[in-house]
Design a protein around this motif. Sequence first.
Motif, short mmCIF file in Angstrom:
data_model
loop_
_atom_site.label_atom_id
_atom_site.label_comp_id
_atom_site.label_asym_id
_atom_site.label_seq_id
_atom_site.Cartn_x
_atom_site.Cartn_y
_atom_site.Cartn_z
N GLU A 1 0.81 -1.21 0.00
CA GLU A 1 0.00 0.00 0.00
C GLU A 1 0.85 1.27 0.00
N GLY B 1 -8.74 4.35 -2.01
CA GLY B 1 -7.75 3.54 -1.33
C GLY B 1 -6.35 3.77 -1.85
N PRO B 2 -5.45 3.51 -0.97
CA PRO B 2 -5.69 2.99 0.36
C PRO B 2 -6.12 4.06 1.36
#
Length: 172
Positions: free
Chosen positions: A32, A81-82
């Motif tokens: 991420e 996201g994230p």
Amino acid sequence: MLIRRESPDDRAAVHTVHAEAFRREAGVTPVEAPLVDELRAEGDLIGALSFVAVRDGEVVGHVCCSTARLGDDPGVAVGLGPLGVLPAHHRGGVGSALVHTVLGAADALGYGLVVLLGDPAYYARFGFVLTSALGVTPPDPGWERHFQARPLAAYRPTHRGAFAYAPAFSRI
């Protein structure tokens, strides 16, 4: 707590937020953190939909949306996201404040849907529903139980079809 748009000076802190929020094992950077960097570098992170949460001068959370395609239309939906919050600030309302902020901004910008892959038990409180109820299909059929969308004011029932995230998502 202050929620504001991300600035260039926040980039290192944003990377740290996602690295810490999603860390599964010591010494390993979760996907991420570099994902946000790649979205930004490739021009797919939407600056008007990238927010930080600041407490006592420290960036403690971040959420962003990126470009996406729904069916043949690249301007109807965005991918959320994230969403990351430093572990020391979990359960303090930071994530909720960030989600409310990004949804309000996406609505004001005229998007019809905000789409994400996440825990339905968490995101239902913000009005997210499984995409299957809206005729939106995930990039991976195995995601159906966690693939959700939040209709906004510009949503129309014709906003249906296959959802595709920005290219950086396919490399994680």
